[in-house]
Write an enzyme that holds these catalytic residues in place. Sequence first.
Site, short mmCIF file in Angstrom:
data_model
loop_
_atom_site.label_atom_id
_atom_site.label_comp_id
_atom_site.label_asym_id
_atom_site.label_seq_id
_atom_site.Cartn_x
_atom_site.Cartn_y
_atom_site.Cartn_z
CB VAL A 15 -26.78 -1.51 7.01
CG1 VAL A 15 -25.91 -2.30 6.05
CG2 VAL A 15 -28.25 -1.69 6.65
CB ALA A 44 -17.86 8.20 8.89
CE LYS A 104 -32.86 1.21 0.21
NZ LYS A 104 -33.16 0.09 1.03
CD GLU A 128 -26.49 -8.89 -5.08
OE1 GLU A 128 -25.76 -9.17 -6.02
OE2 GLU A 128 -27.74 -8.89 -5.18
N GLY A 186 -35.47 -2.41 12.56
CA GLY A 186 -34.42 -1.93 11.65
C GLY A 186 -34.74 -2.15 10.19
CE LYS A 204 -35.03 -1.97 -1.60
NZ LYS A 204 -35.83 -2.39 -0.46
P1 NAP Z 1 -29.46 3.99 9.78
O1 NAP Z 1 -29.67 2.95 10.81
O2 NAP Z 1 -30.24 5.25 9.85
O3 NAP Z 1 -27.89 4.35 9.79
C1 NAP Z 1 -27.36 5.45 9.12
C2 NAP Z 1 -25.95 5.69 9.66
O4 NAP Z 1 -25.37 6.78 8.96
C3 NAP Z 1 -25.93 6.06 11.15
O5 NAP Z 1 -24.83 5.44 11.79
C4 NAP Z 1 -25.71 7.57 11.14
O6 NAP Z 1 -25.00 8.06 12.26
C5 NAP Z 1 -24.87 7.73 9.91
N1 NAP Z 1 -25.00 9.06 9.33
C6 NAP Z 1 -26.12 9.70 8.95
N2 NAP Z 1 -25.81 10.92 8.44
C7 NAP Z 1 -24.47 11.01 8.51
C8 NAP Z 1 -23.53 12.03 8.16
N3 NAP Z 1 -23.94 13.20 7.65
N4 NAP Z 1 -22.21 11.80 8.38
C9 NAP Z 1 -21.79 10.64 8.93
N5 NAP Z 1 -22.64 9.64 9.27
C10 NAP Z 1 -23.94 9.83 9.06
O7 NAP Z 1 -29.69 3.41 8.31
P2 NAP Z 1 -29.56 1.89 7.85
O8 NAP Z 1 -30.86 1.21 8.06
O9 NAP Z 1 -28.32 1.30 8.38
O10 NAP Z 1 -29.45 2.08 6.27
C11 NAP Z 1 -28.24 2.51 5.67
C12 NAP Z 1 -28.33 2.34 4.15
O11 NAP Z 1 -28.56 0.97 3.85
C13 NAP Z 1 -29.47 3.10 3.47
O12 NAP Z 1 -29.06 3.48 2.19
C14 NAP Z 1 -30.57 2.06 3.36
O13 NAP Z 1 -31.46 2.32 2.31
C15 NAP Z 1 -29.74 0.84 3.05
N6 NAP Z 1 -30.36 -0.44 3.38
C16 NAP Z 1 -30.92 -0.65 4.59
C17 NAP Z 1 -31.46 -1.87 4.91
C18 NAP Z 1 -32.11 -2.14 6.23
O14 NAP Z 1 -32.73 -3.20 6.37
N7 NAP Z 1 -31.99 -1.26 7.21
C19 NAP Z 1 -31.43 -2.90 3.95
C20 NAP Z 1 -30.85 -2.67 2.70
C21 NAP Z 1 -30.31 -1.43 2.43
P3 NAP Z 1 -25.62 8.00 13.75
O15 NAP Z 1 -25.70 6.54 14.08
O16 NAP Z 1 -24.65 8.73 14.60
O17 NAP Z 1 -26.97 8.65 13.66
N1 HSE Z 2 -36.43 -0.21 4.05
C1 HSE Z 2 -36.04 -1.26 3.17
C2 HSE Z 2 -37.10 -2.32 3.16
C3 HSE Z 2 -34.72 -1.82 3.59
O1 HSE Z 2 -37.95 -2.33 4.08
O2 HSE Z 2 -37.11 -3.17 2.27
C4 HSE Z 2 -34.17 -2.85 2.64
O3 HSE Z 2 -33.84 -2.27 1.41
#
Ligand code: NAP
Ligand code: HSE
Length: 340
Positions: A15, A44, A104, A128, A186, A204
Amino acid sequence: MGSPLTVALLGGGTVGASVAQLISESADDLTARIGRELKLTGIAVRDASKPRPGVDSKLLTEDAAGLAASGTDIVIEVIGGIEPAKTLIESAIANGSSIVTANKALLAAHGAHLHKLAEEAGVDLYYEAAVAGAIPLLRPLRESLAGDKVTKILGIVNGTTNFILSKMYNDGADYSVVLKEAQDLGYAEADPTADVEGFDSAAKAAILSGLAFHTNVTADDVYREGMTKVTADDIAAAKSLGYVIKLLAIAELTEDDKGVIVRVHPAMIPLTHPLASVRDAFNAVFVEAEAAGQVMFYGRGAGGAPTASSVVGDVVAAARHRITGSVGPAQSIYADLEVR
Ligand code: NAP
Ligand code: HSE
């Protein structure tokens, strides 16, 4: 035009990287829409040496605490999980920043606490992207339907499990192979147990219930069953009867209007029902309200770019408020319903 509004981004994963790209690619349009330029001051991450195509490496930092506390106009949190996200957001609020988050899990556990901090500090707390990815759903619940009485919410709110169940239904695909595919795209949480065991949908459902019924609901209040016990045989049997199996989130006001029931579990949906045709990582949510009747929201529920759309939409709302010196609506939990 005044000086740029500063934005700190905590997290540069699926994200976060998409958010950084969207802010950079749409810079001119965002400036025109907000009335001031948005300036990303840092991103970060855990490991700044990791290659991140499309992300300006000069912005990367491993000092999340320092960036969160730097007093930028807006802090975007897309790290995920409870800690360090909670402490970082608390620190950002204490330093006067408005918050945009997609987290969430954090909101479903500590939403009331964070809302209180934001209200006391006079800053925005927007999320959102935390429910149903790209679909505008929380703002319609919080604002557009605020004059109506919502009685029920029912829908598919997890992209990963819907992707897995769709592939199992359509292609007879193997569960573990499809889960890996969802992770590679992802869609899945850092720990995919959150998706397949229903914790993500429960978080959610808690957030949706709180907004819809004006009460505080946490993830622990939600009855939860995941989809890991659904077998290929179950799916084939349902198919032969004219049904498809979906993981549903259901929240309803009790008949006496004094309680809410919130649950997440797999369900057999007749092929004639609109939810049966919601495939892949798409989400769909029905909201039933007394005056409006049934309203349906549909769109991409997961993935970097769709989620970034919601995050940046919140950034625009929070940025406009910074300029006018206002904040969005506060949390509304006056109904104080019993969770049954
Ligand atoms: P992700 O790909 O695992 O990314 C997490 C990021 O946070 C990475 O850049 C990681 O760094 C960084 N991070 C983790 N621990 C950290 C720390 N202690 N200090 C600084 N940085 C740190 O996760 P994501 O899929 O983007 O999801 C992020 C959020 O969005 C979550 O709350 C998830 O529930 C929400 N979300 C995700 C989606 C989706 O489709 N993926 C949709 C809606 C909501 P590194 O890259 O260096 O490991
Ligand atoms: N892991 C979550 C999903 C990301 O699959 O719906 C979106 O919130």
